[in-house]
Design an enzyme around this catalytic site. Structure first.
Site, PDB file in Angstrom:
ATOM      1  N   ASN A   1       0.931  -1.202  -0.051  1.00 33.61           N
ATOM      2  CA  ASN A   1       0.002   0.012  -0.083  1.00 33.61           C
ATOM      3  C   ASN A   1       1.001   1.175   0.079  1.00 33.61           C
ATOM      4  O   ASN A   1       0.257   2.303  -0.437  1.00 33.61           O
ATOM      5  CB  ASN A   1      -1.044   0.048   1.126  1.00 33.61           C
TER       6      ASN A   1
ATOM      7  N   TYR B   1       3.046   9.174 -11.856  1.00 33.89           N
ATOM      8  CA  TYR B   1       2.484   8.171 -10.894  1.00 33.89           C
ATOM      9  C   TYR B   1       1.404   7.342 -11.662  1.00 33.89           C
ATOM     10  O   TYR B   1       1.482   6.111 -11.127  1.00 33.89           O
ATOM     11  CB  TYR B   1       1.443   9.253  -9.931  1.00 33.89           C
ATOM     12  N   ALA B   2       0.863   7.612 -12.797  1.00 37.64           N
ATOM     13  CA  ALA B   2      -0.114   6.617 -13.259  1.00 37.64           C
ATOM     14  C   ALA B   2       0.826   5.510 -13.849  1.00 37.64           C
ATOM     15  O   ALA B   2       0.190   4.332 -13.856  1.00 37.64           O
ATOM     16  CB  ALA B   2      -0.575   7.473 -14.534  1.00 37.64           C
TER      17      ALA B   2
HETATM   18  N1  NAP Z   1      -5.717   8.787  -1.308  1.00 35.79           N
HETATM   19  C1  NAP Z   1      -5.990   8.499  -2.548  1.00 35.79           C
HETATM   20  O1  NAP Z   1      -6.816   9.269  -3.383  1.00 35.79           O
HETATM   21  C2  NAP Z   1      -5.704   7.317  -3.455  1.00 35.79           C
HETATM   22  C3  NAP Z   1      -6.337   6.774  -4.572  1.00 35.79           C
HETATM   23  C4  NAP Z   1      -5.678   5.815  -5.208  1.00 35.79           C
HETATM   24  C5  NAP Z   1      -4.599   5.077  -4.897  1.00 35.79           C
HETATM   25  N2  NAP Z   1      -4.046   5.514  -3.568  1.00 35.79           N
HETATM   26  C6  NAP Z   1      -2.701   4.547  -3.346  1.00 35.79           C
HETATM   27  O2  NAP Z   1      -2.985   4.455  -2.054  1.00 35.79           O
HETATM   28  C7  NAP Z   1      -1.757   4.121  -1.234  1.00 35.79           C
HETATM   29  C8  NAP Z   1      -2.085   4.842  -0.029  1.00 35.79           C
HETATM   30  O3  NAP Z   1      -2.034   6.154  -0.044  1.00 35.79           O
HETATM   31  P1  NAP Z   1      -2.650   7.231   1.063  1.00 35.79           P
HETATM   32  O4  NAP Z   1      -3.638   8.186   0.495  1.00 35.79           O
HETATM   33  O5  NAP Z   1      -3.044   6.515   2.346  1.00 35.79           O
HETATM   34  O6  NAP Z   1      -1.216   7.898   1.240  1.00 35.79           O
HETATM   35  P2  NAP Z   1      -0.870   8.671   2.757  1.00 35.79           P
HETATM   36  O7  NAP Z   1      -1.937   9.261   3.548  1.00 35.79           O
HETATM   37  O8  NAP Z   1       0.139   9.856   2.298  1.00 35.79           O
HETATM   38  O9  NAP Z   1       0.034   7.616   3.494  1.00 35.79           O
HETATM   39  C9  NAP Z   1       1.158   6.836   3.131  1.00 35.79           C
HETATM   40  C10 NAP Z   1       1.626   5.887   3.666  1.00 35.79           C
HETATM   41  O10 NAP Z   1       2.916   5.445   3.294  1.00 35.79           O
HETATM   42  C11 NAP Z   1       4.157   5.637   4.117  1.00 35.79           C
HETATM   43  N3  NAP Z   1       5.107   5.860   3.214  1.00 35.79           N
HETATM   44  C12 NAP Z   1       5.236   6.863   2.334  1.00 35.79           C
HETATM   45  N4  NAP Z   1       6.525   6.687   1.972  1.00 35.79           N
HETATM   46  C13 NAP Z   1       7.151   5.549   2.687  1.00 35.79           C
HETATM   47  C14 NAP Z   1       8.589   4.967   2.851  1.00 35.79           C
HETATM   48  N5  NAP Z   1       9.472   5.563   1.947  1.00 35.79           N
HETATM   49  N6  NAP Z   1       8.565   3.780   3.177  1.00 35.79           N
HETATM   50  C15 NAP Z   1       7.699   3.108   4.152  1.00 35.79           C
HETATM   51  N7  NAP Z   1       6.414   3.891   4.257  1.00 35.79           N
HETATM   52  C16 NAP Z   1       6.177   4.972   3.534  1.00 35.79           C
HETATM   53  C17 NAP Z   1       3.692   6.827   5.320  1.00 35.79           C
HETATM   54  O11 NAP Z   1       4.111   6.672   6.243  1.00 35.79           O
HETATM   55  P3  NAP Z   1       5.653   7.477   6.632  1.00 35.79           P
HETATM   56  O12 NAP Z   1       5.457   8.993   5.963  1.00 35.79           O
HETATM   57  O13 NAP Z   1       5.654   7.527   8.250  1.00 35.79           O
HETATM   58  O14 NAP Z   1       6.641   6.524   5.890  1.00 35.79           O
HETATM   59  C18 NAP Z   1       2.099   6.474   5.241  1.00 35.79           C
HETATM   60  O15 NAP Z   1       1.682   5.308   6.342  1.00 35.79           O
HETATM   61  C19 NAP Z   1      -0.938   4.634  -2.125  1.00 35.79           C
HETATM   62  O16 NAP Z   1      -0.162   3.701  -2.932  1.00 35.79           O
HETATM   63  C20 NAP Z   1      -1.544   5.635  -3.056  1.00 35.79           C
HETATM   64  O17 NAP Z   1      -0.754   5.699  -4.385  1.00 35.79           O
HETATM   65  C21 NAP Z   1      -4.206   6.662  -3.028  1.00 35.79           C
END
Ligand code: NAP
Length: 243
Positions: free
Chosen positions: A86, A151-152
C-alpha cells in the site's frame, strides 16, 4: 490456531491505517510498516490483543534493505499469510517540468519496492503453499490524469505485475489481486481543493467520494476466504467515478 499474519505497508496513515484497523477487526494479525509510527497506529496497537498489531519502522525506498526487512519480518513473526503493498507517494507535476530525481523516487517507492518486497515475502508463501497479495493501484492507471503521468505509470505497472504474478504463483495456492481506489481524502491528496473534490464527486455515479474504510473492506475481502477463487483481478473502489 494462530491468526493469519498480514504485512501492510504504509500502515501509519490514510488507507494503510484503515486497512490495518479493518484487518485487525477481522481476526488477522497485522505487521504494520512505515517510516514513522503514528498516534493512530499506536492507539490501534493499544486496543488490540497483545501482539495482534505490531509496528516495524522502515524506509521502503531503501531497496537494498528489503531482503533484510523480509528476513526480520519472518524471524520475528513467523509464517506470513498476506502482503498488502500500500505504501506510495503521489508526486504530481507536469512531466516536462518534473525533476528526474522526483520521477526516480516515485517509481522506486511505488513500483520497484513492492515488487522486490513481494519477491522476498513470496518465498515462504510458496513453501507454505498458501498466501494472498494485494497491491494498491489507482484508477489513474487506466483513466490517466494530467499532472500524474509518472504516478500513473507506477500504478499501471502494479496492475501488470498483479496479473502476471497471479498466473505465476496460482498453482502454488497464492492469490494476487489489486485494488484501484478513486480519489480519497488522505494526506496524499491534501493539495486538492474543495472545488476539485466536489467536481470528482459530481462526476461519480454515486455523487460522492469513496472513503478509506471502503478500500479497507475491499482489501479484507480479497484476503478472506470469500475471495479464495479470485486472482489476477483489479477491484475498483471509486463510488462509480469510472463507471
Ligand atoms: N488517497 C487517494 O486518493 C488514493 C487513490 C488511489 C490510490 N492511492 C494509493 O493508496 C496508497 C496509500 O495512499 P494514502 O492516500 O493512504 O497516502 P498517505 O495518507 O500519504 O499515506 C502513505 C503511507 O505510506 C507511508 N510511506 C510513505 N513513504 C514511505 C516510505 N518511503 N517507506 C515506508 N512507508 C512510506 C506513510 O508513512 P511514513 O510517511 O511515516 O513513511 C504512510 O503510512 C498509495 O499507494 C496511493 O498511491 C491513494
Amino acid at each position: 490456531m494462530s491468526a493469519p499474519k498480514v504485512v501492510v505497508t504504509g500502515a501509519s496513515r490514510g488507507l494503510g491505517l484503515a486497512i490495518s484497523r479493518r484487518l485487525a477487526a477481522s481476526g488477522f494479525d497485522v505487521v504494520a510498516i512505515a517510516r514513522r509510527d503514528s498516534t493512530e497506529l499506536a492507539e490501534l496497537r493499544a486496543v488490540s490483543a497483545p501482539g495482534a498489531v505490531s509496528f516495524m519502522p522502515f524506509d521502503l525506498s531503501v531497496i537494498s534493505g528489503l531482503p533484510e526487512l523480509a528476513k526480520c519480518v519472518r524471524t520475528t513473526h513467523g509464517a506470513i499469510f498476506g502482503l498488502v503493498n500500500n505504501a506510495g507517494i503521489g508526486t504530481s507535476g507536469v512531466l516536462a517540468n518534473m525533476r528526474d530525481t522526483e520521477i526516480e523516487d516515485l517509481i522506486r517507492l511505488n513500483t520497484v519496492s513492492p515488487i522486490i518486497l513481494t519477491k522476498h515475502l513470496l518465498r515462504p508463501m510458496l513453501a507454505a503453499g498458501a498466501g494472498r497479495i494485494v497491491n494498491v493501484a489507482s484508477i489513474i492507471a487506466f483513466t490517466g490524469y494530467s499532472g500524474l503521468a509518472a504516478y500513473a505509470a507506477s500504478k499501471a505497472s502494479l496492475i501488470g505485475f498483479t496479473r502476471s504474478l497471479a498466473r505465476e504463483v496460482g498453482r502454488a495456492g497464492i492469490n494476487v489481486n489489486a485494488v484501484a481506489p478513486g480519489f480519497i481524502a488522505t494526506d496524499l491528496t491534501l493539495d486538492m481543493g474543495e472545488a476539485e473534490r466536489d467536481k470528482i464527486a459530481q462526476r461519480s455515479a454515486l455523487r460522492r467520494l469513496a472513503e478509506p474504510d471502503d478500500v479497507a473492506n475491499a482489501v479484507a475481502f480479497l484476503l478472506g476466504d470469500g475471495a479464495r477463487n479470485i486472482s489476477g483481478t483489479v477491484l475498483t473502489i471509486d463510488a462509480g467515478n469510472t463507471a
